[in-house]
Design an enzyme around this catalytic site. Structure first.
Site, PDB file in Angstrom:
ATOM      1  N   GLU A  12     -30.276 -22.025  15.547  1.00 31.18           N
ATOM      2  CA  GLU A  12     -31.107 -20.791  15.855  1.00 31.18           C
ATOM      3  C   GLU A  12     -31.017 -20.014  14.763  1.00 31.18           C
ATOM      4  O   GLU A  12     -31.841 -18.743  14.658  1.00 31.18           O
ATOM      5  CB  GLU A  12     -30.323 -20.295  16.954  1.00 31.18           C
ATOM      6  CG  GLU A  12     -30.361 -20.907  18.366  1.00 31.18           C
ATOM      7  CD  GLU A  12     -29.503 -20.378  19.443  1.00 31.18           C
ATOM      8  OE1 GLU A  12     -30.197 -20.501  20.484  1.00 31.18           O
ATOM      9  OE2 GLU A  12     -28.582 -20.108  19.382  1.00 31.18           O
ATOM     10  N   ASP A 196     -35.732 -24.866  28.454  1.00 23.34           N
ATOM     11  CA  ASP A 196     -35.568 -25.737  29.489  1.00 23.34           C
ATOM     12  C   ASP A 196     -35.800 -24.830  30.623  1.00 23.34           C
ATOM     13  O   ASP A 196     -35.889 -23.555  30.653  1.00 23.34           O
ATOM     14  CB  ASP A 196     -34.258 -26.329  29.672  1.00 23.34           C
ATOM     15  CG  ASP A 196     -33.166 -25.582  29.553  1.00 23.34           C
ATOM     16  OD1 ASP A 196     -32.697 -25.160  28.178  1.00 23.34           O
ATOM     17  OD2 ASP A 196     -32.760 -25.030  30.640  1.00 23.34           O
TER      18      ASP A 196
HETATM   19  N1  ADE Z   1     -29.605 -22.168  26.982  1.00 24.88           N
HETATM   20  C1  ADE Z   1     -30.830 -22.718  27.057  1.00 24.88           C
HETATM   21  N2  ADE Z   1     -30.894 -23.397  28.324  1.00 24.88           N
HETATM   22  C2  ADE Z   1     -29.769 -23.310  28.889  1.00 24.88           C
HETATM   23  C3  ADE Z   1     -29.442 -23.497  30.304  1.00 24.88           C
HETATM   24  N3  ADE Z   1     -30.056 -24.486  30.959  1.00 24.88           N
HETATM   25  N4  ADE Z   1     -28.103 -22.897  30.537  1.00 24.88           N
HETATM   26  C4  ADE Z   1     -27.459 -22.121  29.707  1.00 24.88           C
HETATM   27  N5  ADE Z   1     -27.717 -21.846  28.433  1.00 24.88           N
HETATM   28  C5  ADE Z   1     -28.895 -22.255  28.144  1.00 24.88           C
END
Ligand code: ADE
Length: 230
Positions: A12, A196
């Site tokens: 990041e 996601d």
């Molecule tokens: N950061 C990116 N995706 C995530 C997820 N599914 N749960 C927690 N933090 C995240």
């Protein structure tokens, strides 16, 4: 002005360090801080490591030890709002801790006495983000981000977070950084690109898209820095 730029994972902040080019490295409180002079303004850049405790330590160090007076967070998040697709940007208007639970004593989720369920981000920094988005012809959604110490990969957990906080996205650091900055009166901004959708396929999607989404967020943050240092 001294600007803190934070991520949680190395991926990041790597794109930010690439743009900045030259920096000095300082070890402090078990973490590495990258100090740079960028277009005449001092920057302090770091990745905290994942989660609320590490991000609290890093945000506090950047403000109290390094003297930063603005904080920008860049990273990835799981999308909850179906309008958010992989790679889309979300700017937090307010953040909560979705796993802070003393409901046993009649309090709402995310609340402890002396605190508040939500912490609001700085409106001026959001306006700068809107200007940058306009100039780049990009869409940036504003919304609520819920933070907790778990990688969410389950629709039931996701649904509970929507029910409790009406959140649009979730991640693992923003809510704690918000508490620190609010308490220390430092204007802050939390930007996330979706990696996601926090359901059964989340870990596969995260592995595939984390790096590309981190770059999208980091490049946008640096456009904001360009505006701030103008
Ligand atoms: N950061 C990116 N995706 C995530 C997820 N599914 N749960 C927690 N933090 C995240």
């Amino acid at each position: 002005m001294k600007i803190a730029i934070m991520g949680a994972m190395p991926e990041e902040i790597t794109p930010i360090l690439k743009i900045v080019g030259e920096y000095k490295t300082t070890e402090y409180a078990n973490n590495t801080y990258y100090e740079a002079s960028y277009k005449g303004t001092e920057l302090v850049i770091a990745h905290s490591k994942i989660g609320k405790v590490f991000s609290t330590l890093t945000a506090t160090s950047m403000i109290q030890h390094f003297g930063c007076d603005k904080l920008l967070f860049s990273g990835v998040a799981g999308g909850i709002n179906p309008s958010l697709k992989i790679g889309d940007l979300i700017v937090a208007t307010k953040l909560s801790q979705h796993d802070l639970d003393i409901t046993a004593f009649g309090h709402p989720m995310g609340f402890v006495p002396g605190g508040s369920v939500f912490v609001e981000t700085d409106k001026e920094l959001i306006n700068i983000a809107k200007d940058v988005a306009k100039e780049l012809g990009k869409t940036v959604q504003e919304g609520i981000i819920a933070t907790g110490d778990q990688f969410v990969h389950d629709s039931k957990v996701k649904d509970a977070i929507v029910k409790n906080f009406n959140a649009d996205a979730l991640e693992m650091e923003g809510g704690s950084v918000a508490v620190v900055c609010d308490a220390l009166n430092v204007p802050f901004f939390i930007l996330r690109a979706i990696s996601d959708t926090a359901d059964t396929d989340a870990s596969f999607s995260f592995d595939e898209f984390m790096e590309s989404s981190a770059i999208i967020s980091a490049e946008f943050i640096m456009k904001m820095v360009d505006k701030l240092v103008e």
